[in-house]
Design a protein around this motif. Sequence first.
Motif, PDB file in Angstrom:
ATOM      1  N   SER A 108       2.162  -6.090   0.292  1.00 46.06           N
ATOM      2  CA  SER A 108       2.583  -4.850  -0.358  1.00 46.06           C
ATOM      3  C   SER A 108       2.990  -3.506   0.361  1.00 46.06           C
ATOM      4  O   SER A 108       3.961  -3.018   0.022  1.00 46.06           O
ATOM      5  CB  SER A 108       1.580  -4.584  -1.525  1.00 46.06           C
ATOM      6  OG  SER A 108       1.379  -5.481  -2.435  1.00 46.06           O
ATOM      7  N   HIS A 109       2.213  -3.304   1.328  1.00 45.52           N
ATOM      8  CA  HIS A 109       2.493  -2.299   2.485  1.00 45.52           C
ATOM      9  C   HIS A 109       3.668  -2.604   3.142  1.00 45.52           C
ATOM     10  O   HIS A 109       4.635  -1.579   3.172  1.00 45.52           O
ATOM     11  CB  HIS A 109       1.251  -2.053   3.258  1.00 45.52           C
ATOM     12  CG  HIS A 109      -0.125  -1.584   2.674  1.00 45.52           C
ATOM     13  ND1 HIS A 109      -0.245  -0.372   2.396  1.00 45.52           N
ATOM     14  CD2 HIS A 109      -1.256  -2.231   2.398  1.00 45.52           C
ATOM     15  CE1 HIS A 109      -1.469  -0.251   1.773  1.00 45.52           C
ATOM     16  NE2 HIS A 109      -1.959  -1.275   1.783  1.00 45.52           N
ATOM     17  N   ASN A 112       6.475  -1.891   0.573  1.00 40.37           N
ATOM     18  CA  ASN A 112       6.840  -0.570   0.342  1.00 40.37           C
ATOM     19  C   ASN A 112       7.647   0.058   1.457  1.00 40.37           C
ATOM     20  O   ASN A 112       8.619   0.848   1.218  1.00 40.37           O
ATOM     21  CB  ASN A 112       5.720   0.275   0.420  1.00 40.37           C
ATOM     22  CG  ASN A 112       4.730  -0.261  -0.793  1.00 40.37           C
ATOM     23  OD1 ASN A 112       5.390  -0.811  -1.851  1.00 40.37           O
ATOM     24  ND2 ASN A 112       3.381   0.123  -0.932  1.00 40.37           N
ATOM     25  N   GLU A 113       7.573  -0.232   2.663  1.00 41.94           N
ATOM     26  CA  GLU A 113       8.336   0.214   3.906  1.00 41.94           C
ATOM     27  C   GLU A 113       9.696  -0.272   3.985  1.00 41.94           C
ATOM     28  O   GLU A 113      10.684   0.757   4.186  1.00 41.94           O
ATOM     29  CB  GLU A 113       7.431  -0.096   5.163  1.00 41.94           C
ATOM     30  CG  GLU A 113       6.130   0.734   5.117  1.00 41.94           C
ATOM     31  CD  GLU A 113       6.156   2.101   5.310  1.00 41.94           C
ATOM     32  OE1 GLU A 113       7.113   2.662   5.824  1.00 41.94           O
ATOM     33  OE2 GLU A 113       5.252   2.846   5.214  1.00 41.94           O
ATOM     34  N   HIS A 115      11.241  -1.782   1.678  1.00 41.95           N
ATOM     35  CA  HIS A 115      12.006  -1.707   0.259  1.00 41.95           C
ATOM     36  C   HIS A 115      12.333  -3.146  -0.338  1.00 41.95           C
ATOM     37  O   HIS A 115      13.601  -3.227  -1.017  1.00 41.95           O
ATOM     38  CB  HIS A 115      13.226  -0.944   0.085  1.00 41.95           C
ATOM     39  CG  HIS A 115      12.866   0.504   0.641  1.00 41.95           C
ATOM     40  ND1 HIS A 115      13.766   1.359   0.543  1.00 41.95           N
ATOM     41  CD2 HIS A 115      11.617   1.147   0.820  1.00 41.95           C
ATOM     42  CE1 HIS A 115      13.044   2.700   0.754  1.00 41.95           C
ATOM     43  NE2 HIS A 115      12.073   2.330   1.041  1.00 41.95           N
ATOM     44  N   PHE A 133       1.061   0.378  -5.174  1.00 43.19           N
ATOM     45  CA  PHE A 133       2.105  -0.769  -4.529  1.00 43.19           C
ATOM     46  C   PHE A 133       3.258  -0.705  -5.312  1.00 43.19           C
ATOM     47  O   PHE A 133       3.451  -1.496  -6.183  1.00 43.19           O
ATOM     48  CB  PHE A 133       1.365  -2.102  -4.427  1.00 43.19           C
ATOM     49  CG  PHE A 133       0.023  -1.890  -3.443  1.00 43.19           C
ATOM     50  CD1 PHE A 133       0.221  -1.754  -2.160  1.00 43.19           C
ATOM     51  CD2 PHE A 133      -1.112  -2.092  -4.176  1.00 43.19           C
ATOM     52  CE1 PHE A 133      -0.973  -1.749  -1.460  1.00 43.19           C
ATOM     53  CE2 PHE A 133      -2.289  -2.151  -3.437  1.00 43.19           C
ATOM     54  CZ  PHE A 133      -2.196  -1.848  -2.150  1.00 43.19           C
ATOM     55  N   PHE A 135       6.380  -1.618  -4.906  1.00 37.32           N
ATOM     56  CA  PHE A 135       7.164  -2.673  -4.933  1.00 37.32           C
ATOM     57  C   PHE A 135       6.529  -3.987  -5.041  1.00 37.32           C
ATOM     58  O   PHE A 135       7.242  -5.222  -4.750  1.00 37.32           O
ATOM     59  CB  PHE A 135       7.838  -2.752  -3.500  1.00 37.32           C
ATOM     60  CG  PHE A 135       9.156  -1.849  -3.260  1.00 37.32           C
ATOM     61  CD1 PHE A 135      10.400  -2.304  -3.339  1.00 37.32           C
ATOM     62  CD2 PHE A 135       8.828  -0.528  -3.188  1.00 37.32           C
ATOM     63  CE1 PHE A 135      11.475  -1.537  -3.321  1.00 37.32           C
ATOM     64  CE2 PHE A 135       9.831   0.246  -2.625  1.00 37.32           C
ATOM     65  CZ  PHE A 135      11.191  -0.006  -2.921  1.00 37.32           C
ATOM     66  N   ASN A 363      15.333  -0.196  -4.011  1.00 40.71           N
ATOM     67  CA  ASN A 363      15.059   0.657  -5.083  1.00 40.71           C
ATOM     68  C   ASN A 363      15.695   0.293  -6.340  1.00 40.71           C
ATOM     69  O   ASN A 363      14.790   0.263  -7.381  1.00 40.71           O
ATOM     70  CB  ASN A 363      15.129   2.079  -4.741  1.00 40.71           C
ATOM     71  CG  ASN A 363      14.181   2.555  -3.840  1.00 40.71           C
ATOM     72  OD1 ASN A 363      12.781   2.417  -3.749  1.00 40.71           O
ATOM     73  ND2 ASN A 363      14.566   3.405  -2.558  1.00 40.71           N
TER      74      ASN A 363
END
Length: 902
Positions: A108-109, A112-113, A115, A133, A135, A363
Motif C-alpha cells: 500500500s505504501h 500510494n507513491e 498512484h 492507505f 490507494f 487519482n
Amino acid sequence: MNLVLLLPIFNLFVGVLSKEALNPSVVNVGAIFSFSTITGKVAEVAMKAAENDVNSDPSILGGRKLSISLHDSNFSSFLGIIGALQFMETDTVAIIGPQSSTMAHVLSHLANELHVPLLSFTALDPGLSPLQFPFFVQTAPNDEFQMIAIAQMVSYFGWAEVIAVFTDDGQYRNGIIALDNELAQRRCRISYKAVLPPDPTATSSDVRRELTKIQMMESRVIVLHTFSTSGLLVFEVAKSLGMTGKGYVWIASTWLSTVLDSTSSLKPETANSIQGALTLRPHTPDSERKMDFISRWNQLSNGSVGFNPYGLYAYDTVWMIARAVKSLLDQGANISFSNDARLTDAGGMDLNLSSLSIFDGGNQLLKNIVETNMTGLTGPVRFNQDRSLINPSYNVINVVKTGCRQIGFWSNYSGLSIVPPETFYGKKPNRSSSNQHLDHVVWPGGGMIRPRGWVFPNNGRELRIGVPNRVSFRDFVSIVNGTDKVQGYCIDVFRAAIKLMPYAVPYRFVPFGDGHRNPSYYKLVSQVESGVFDGAVGDIATVTDRTRMVDFTQPYIESGLVVVAPVKRISLSPWSFARPFTPFMWAVTAAFFLVVGSVVWVLEHRINDEFRGPPSQQIVTILTFSFSTMFFAHRENTVSTLGRLVLIIWLFVVLIINSSYTASLTSILTVQQLSSPIKGIDSLVSSTEPIGYQGGTFAKNYLIEELNIPKSRLIPLGSPEEYAEALEKRTVAAIVDERPYVDLFLSDHCEFSVRGQEFTKRGWGFAFPRDSQLAIDMSTAILALSESGELQKIRDKWLSRSACSSEGPEDESEELDLKSFWGLFLICGIACILALLVYFPLIFFQFSRHCPKEPDSTSRDRSYSARLRTCLSFVDKKVEKSQSSSKRKRESMPQGYHKENV
C-alpha cells in the motif's frame, strides 16, 4: 534534400507512437496471490472468466483489451513485493491483491507513491485504514464485520468468555482485537489468546502446546481465526486431545466454509474433527447471473477447485476496475505514466528504480472505483463513506456429518435471523436481542443442547471460597475453634446449593479475618474482585458499592436495616378509655358537638315544635340532641332542608370518629403496649442521641452517606451482649442493624423491640467474580431450594428460637390527634357556615316584608331598639302552618303532650 523529405514522415510516425502510448490498446492489470491455496485457485479462475467477459463486450473498454497478469507470491511477502515492482514497470493501471494483509501493508505504501490502486477481497485486515492507505480498497467485507457476527453469536448463546486461537499475522491479530472490542460491548471477553506461527510454518507441536494450555482452562468456547492450513491442523490436534467432543464449542471464521465449499473431500480424521463446528460464509443474494456463473464453474475451472463466494468477489473486482477505466476514458483522460524525479535521482541505480513510473490517471481511477455503483454477482456493489461495502452479511453454517447446514444469517443491518438479510433492507432496522434468531445447532459430540461453555479448570485446583471469621452472630457463619471446619446457616445454604449444581464444584473454605473482631465485608468482596478468592460465602449484603466489584447470586434471605430500641410496657388504668384521642382532639370534638347542636337549633326553631319551649328546655334540647348524635340516638326530628343537610354531614363525621375510637380502644385493651421515645428511623435521625451499629457491615456507610448522620453519633458494637449492655445503660438510644441479626438478638432480649418499619430492602447472596457463570448456576440452585422448601428448613434449623418471640410485643398505639380528622371537621364547619349564610338572609328578607320601616319615627334610637325587639320576636315566632297540616301534627303527637310558644 532527402532529409527534408523524410522529416514529415518522421513526425507522423512519432505522433502515432505518442497517441498509442497515451491510449494503449491493452489495459494492464496485475494480480498477486499464492495460487496454490484454495482462495488463490478460485481467484485465478474467476478473474480469468471476468477478463474474458469484459473483453467480449466492446462497449466496456472501447475496443481495448483487458490483460490480467498473474504473479504467484507463494506465501512470501518478499516475492509479493517483487511482483508488485514488476507490475509497476509495465504500466499497470491497478493491482488485484495481495492475498495477505501483511503484504498489503507494505504494497500500500508503494501504491500510494505510484498512484496505482490496490484492490483486494482477501486482505481484510480492519487496520488497513483508507486514511493511511488511500490507494488500498477492500472489495469484500473486512474482518471487523466478521468479528461483530461472531461476538453476536457468543452473546446470543449466552456465553461470557471465549478463547481465541489465531495466526500471528497482522490480519488475524487485528481481527481478534476487533473481536475483543465487540465482546466487551456485550459484557463478554476473551479469557485467553493462543497465538500460532504464521502459515504455513505452524507445526503440530506448536498447536499441541497451545491446545494443552487451553484444555486446562475454564472456557470451552474457542474462536479459530487463521489460515485454512493451520485451521485444519488445529482441529486435527484438538481431536487427538479430546477437545472436539461434548461440552466444547468451536467457532471458525470464514476460512472453514471456504475449505468446505472448495474441497471435494477431506481426510476422514479431518472431517470428523470439525463436526459440530460453527463457521461463517460471505452471504451473496441469489440472482440469475450468479446462478449462471456457478453453473459454468466446473467448465471454467476444469474441476480443479470447487466454487466458493470469494470467486464472486474476484469476478466483481475485475469488473469494478473495468468500469472505472471506462469512466476514466469517458471523462477524457488518457492512460499515461510519467517518471518520478525522486526515483531517478535516488542512489543505488543498480535497483533500476527509474523504471518505476507514476500512473497519471491514478487519482481519478481511484475516485471512479470508490464511486462504483453496479450490480455484480455479489449483489449491489457500493461503498460507504468509510470505504466499506454496503450491507455486509454472512451465512451462519453448522458443520454436520452430511456436510454444511445453514442455520441462519447475520447482517450489519438486522443482526442474526433465519431469513435472508435482504428481506429487511426495506424495513426499519431492529437488532434488539428479542429479534435475534438462529435455527437449532448440532454441537460437537452430536448433542442438540447448548453447551454451558465453561467448566472448572482441569488443573486440580480447588476454588478458594472466602468466609468471614465472625466473632458474633456465629449462627450465620463460624469457624469451629481449633479446626478448619466451617458451619452456620450461610454455609449450609451454600452446601445445599452446590449439591444441586449440574456439575462437580471442587472448593475449600478460607477464613477471612483475625478472629478478634468481625471482618470488613467490603474488603472481603474486594478480595474476590482482585482474584485472591474465587468466591465469598457468608452473610454478605448485596449493596450497590459491592455489586460494582462482583456478581451476586439470587438472595437466599431477605434483609433490611431496622431500628432496635429499649421499650417499657404501658399498664392499663381506669382512664384507659380516654387514651385513643389526644386531649386536644377530645376538646375539638366536644366543641363541634355543641356547635352542630346550636346550628341545628337555629335552623329548626321557627318551624319545628320539638326545638321550641322555655329557654331552659331549649338549652337541654341542644345538649341532648348534639351529644345523642354520637350514638345516633337523637329523638328530635329535623324538618328544614338546611337542618337535615347539616345533620347528615355531622352524622358522617360522627361515624368516622366512632369507628376510629373503637378500633384504637380495642387495640389498647387487648394488645400489650410498649412505649419508647424512638418511633422509627425518622425520629432517630431527628434526635441528637448516639446510635449503635454492627462493625464491619454496611450500616455505618448508609447512615453517614444516605441519612447524613454525623459520624460522631455512631458507636460500633460487636456482639449481642454489647448490644444489650449499650441499650440498657443508655450508651446508645437505639441500634441500627440488618433484620436477620436483629431477629436473632431479640429472640433472647425481649426488653427491646423493633421500632418502625424496615427502611432499606436488601438481601444476602454469595459473591463471585464479574461475569462468572457460577453465580448464574448458583442462583438457579438457590431458587430450586426455595421452591422445594429446603431453604426454610435450613433457616428453621439455625435461626428459630422459642425463648422469646423475635417479633416482640406490639408497639404502643399512637393516640389519634386532630391531624387525622381535620378534613372532616373542616367539611362539617363549612356546611354549618353555609347553612347559616343561607338561613339568615332569608329570615331578614321575610322580616323586611312583614314589618316595613315606619318613616315617621320620632326617635332614631327608639326606632332601632323597637325594630330590634320586633326582629327578635319575629325570629322567635312560630311559623303557622295550614289547618290540615296542624291537625295531622296533633294527631301524630301523644295525648296530653303540649308545647307553648316562648
